[in-house]
Write an enzyme that holds these catalytic residues in place. Sequence first.
Site, PDB file in Angstrom:
ATOM      1  N   ASP A  95     -15.286  -4.753  -1.220  1.00 19.96           N
ATOM      2  CA  ASP A  95     -14.836  -4.664   0.223  1.00 19.96           C
ATOM      3  C   ASP A  95     -16.176  -4.514   1.006  1.00 19.96           C
ATOM      4  O   ASP A  95     -16.898  -3.751   0.880  1.00 19.96           O
ATOM      5  CB  ASP A  95     -14.065  -3.330   0.315  1.00 19.96           C
ATOM      6  N   ASP A 124       0.878  -1.047  -0.116  1.00 18.73           N
ATOM      7  CA  ASP A 124       0.052  -0.254   0.010  1.00 18.73           C
ATOM      8  C   ASP A 124       0.873   1.348  -0.027  1.00 18.73           C
ATOM      9  O   ASP A 124       1.742   1.361   0.924  1.00 18.73           O
ATOM     10  CB  ASP A 124      -0.906  -0.033   1.111  1.00 18.73           C
TER      11      ASP A 124
END
Length: 239
Positions: free
Chosen positions: A129, A8
């Site tokens: 998600d 990330d």
Amino acid sequence: MNLFPAIDVIEGCAVRLIKGDYAQKTIYSTNPVEVAKGFHKAGATYLHVVDLEGAKSGDTPNLETIRKIVAESGLLVEVGGGIRSEEVIKRYLDAGVFRVILGTAAVSDPVFLQEMIDKYGDKIAVGVDVKDGFVAIKGWTELSQESCFDFCQKVQNMGVKTIICTDISKDGLLAGTNLELYKELSEKFSVDIVASGGVTTIDDVKTLAEMNLYGAILGKALYTGNIDLAEAVALTKEA
């Protein structure tokens, strides 16, 4: 099962968040390219990259970092984080990324999603998600009205080949992954399912591999040493 070690990115650094909370950020490296090379050395084939700034802005603030990772790591790189326009998709594909992940745009603009699937085929994956059974959007800051399973069915019908499903409640906590969710997804749908969020131990990897999932994303557990990537790669090759 394919393993996707994760990087990330914020401001060119490799970071991890807890439950997607930008206020709970740990910087693990100021050189994501070297991190990616280390993953390749450990036997990885793929890399999962999220531009966390892009997730908020809808732009590509870390494009040069990602371009460098693609060029130097030897890994097949997929990218997500705020991809909401064809221009951004093209930017990433032109940088050598092998697959882009649509999240918020897939939920909020199904017409756009269908157009991109029709145009780019399996270079488009969808990130689902999940929070409290519903699909979260906008960097996990909002809940949509779409339930996880209804949405997965819809995008499968549209021709999506790969779904990356993250249980937000498990992400970044090193408290185990939602095995029941991934079992149900693998049984209900024919698309490639990638498990993400809370994969904490080598036993988690083994259990997911036994479900015949297409893939699993390894994040924080790699950075803390809870999972040895070389061991996990060897395990999934045997499975």
